[in-house]
Design a protein around this motif. Structure first.
Motif, PDB file in Angstrom:
ATOM      1  N   UNK A 193      30.523 -30.085 -51.152  1.00  0.00           N
ATOM      2  CA  UNK A 193      29.448 -29.809 -51.940  1.00  0.00           C
ATOM      3  C   UNK A 193      30.185 -31.329 -52.928  1.00  0.00           C
ATOM      4  N   UNK A 194      31.141 -31.957 -53.014  1.00  0.00           N
ATOM      5  CA  UNK A 194      31.965 -32.630 -54.030  1.00  0.00           C
ATOM      6  C   UNK A 194      30.995 -34.124 -53.056  1.00  0.00           C
ATOM      7  N   UNK A 195      30.068 -34.778 -54.300  1.00  0.00           N
ATOM      8  CA  UNK A 195      29.972 -36.467 -53.752  1.00  0.00           C
ATOM      9  C   UNK A 195      31.002 -37.394 -53.981  1.00  0.00           C
ATOM     10  N   UNK A 196      31.997 -36.903 -54.309  1.00  0.00           N
ATOM     11  CA  UNK A 196      32.706 -38.300 -54.443  1.00  0.00           C
ATOM     12  C   UNK A 196      33.415 -37.956 -53.232  1.00  0.00           C
ATOM     13  N   UNK A 197      34.526 -39.160 -52.423  1.00  0.00           N
ATOM     14  CA  UNK A 197      35.410 -39.699 -51.960  1.00  0.00           C
ATOM     15  C   UNK A 197      35.916 -38.963 -52.058  1.00  0.00           C
ATOM     16  N   UNK A 198      37.058 -37.451 -51.989  1.00  0.00           N
ATOM     17  CA  UNK A 198      38.161 -36.908 -52.282  1.00  0.00           C
ATOM     18  C   UNK A 198      39.399 -37.291 -51.465  1.00  0.00           C
ATOM     19  N   UNK A 199      40.320 -36.845 -52.070  1.00  0.00           N
ATOM     20  CA  UNK A 199      41.839 -36.763 -51.347  1.00  0.00           C
ATOM     21  C   UNK A 199      41.976 -35.733 -50.750  1.00  0.00           C
TER      22      UNK A 199
END
Length: 222
Positions: free
Chosen positions: A175-181
């Protein structure tokens, strides 16, 4: 497919409107409505204490439930709204939506780490730091994964694994576009302490010029 979909027990509510809803609340129930799918809306009651406990557990609106109502077939539902008392902030009504197998929904899926025994960073004494033990994904109601696997078998000390490194189930996406850790392999605390000591020793070895020496040096230049 998800292994455990929690049950949500409810009673069919006889009567509709504000009068029936108030009567339900007096009996310690929270009125609600089940809508969507190919069936007519179904008015229900859920015990207040049961609903309050589930709300306090968190993520009620992003949890898929198996709704069980006597006299009706079990159906998968997800909460679309919980109305609350404006003063007491307690639940007064809820809306549940039936789901078709092709319906897209947002759910938190647990993260399972694999490859720990082969991980070079852990073999060197590193520590696996989990940033997210579950990830919110957009999934199909008929094909919900039990978990997503994160392979850490190649991580070294200082390495991180992000969502782009993970192979997600077909049809699922974050659901989140950024490349999260999701996690990282941190240096062992003992090594961190040694590095801090080394930095402190290096700073202590830097020569400092006192005021008398500085004045003498300036005098010599004249």
């Amino acid at each position: 497919m998800a292994g455990e979909i929690p049950d949500l027990h409810a009673q069919e509510r006889t009567g509709t409107g504000k009068g029936a809803a108030r009567a339900a609340r007096r009996e310690g129930m929270v009125p609600g409505i089940v809508f969507g799918g190919d069936a007519d809306p179904l008015p229900i009651n859920i015990p207040f204490n049961v609903l309050l406990k589930k709300l306090k557990a968190g993520r009620f609106k992003s949890t898929l439930f198996n709704l069980k109502v006597d006299g009706h077939d079990d159906v998968r539902v997800i909460c679309r709204d919980v109305q609350r008392d404006v003063v007491k902030d307690l639940p007064t009504h809820l809306d549940l939506m039936r789901l078709r197998r092709t319906t897209k929904i947002n759910l938190f899926i647990p993260v399972e780490f694999v490859g720990e025994e082969e991980c070079p960073g852990l073999r060197k004494g590193g520590v696996l730091t989990v940033v997210r033990n579950e990830v919110e994904l957009i999934v199909t109601a008929g094909d919900i994964p039990e978990s997503i696997q994160v392979d850490i078998s190649t991580l070294n000390v200082g390495d991180t694994v992000t969502i782009s490194d993970v192979t997600l189930p077909e049809g699922a996406k974050p659901t989140i576009d950024r490349d999260f850790v999701i996690a990282n392999v941190a240096a062992p605390s003992a090594l961190k302490s040694e590095d801090a000591d080394d930095e402190g020793a290096a700073e202590a070895e830097v020569p400092t010029v006192g005021e008398d020496e500085a004045e003498a040096a300036e005098g010599g230049e004249e």
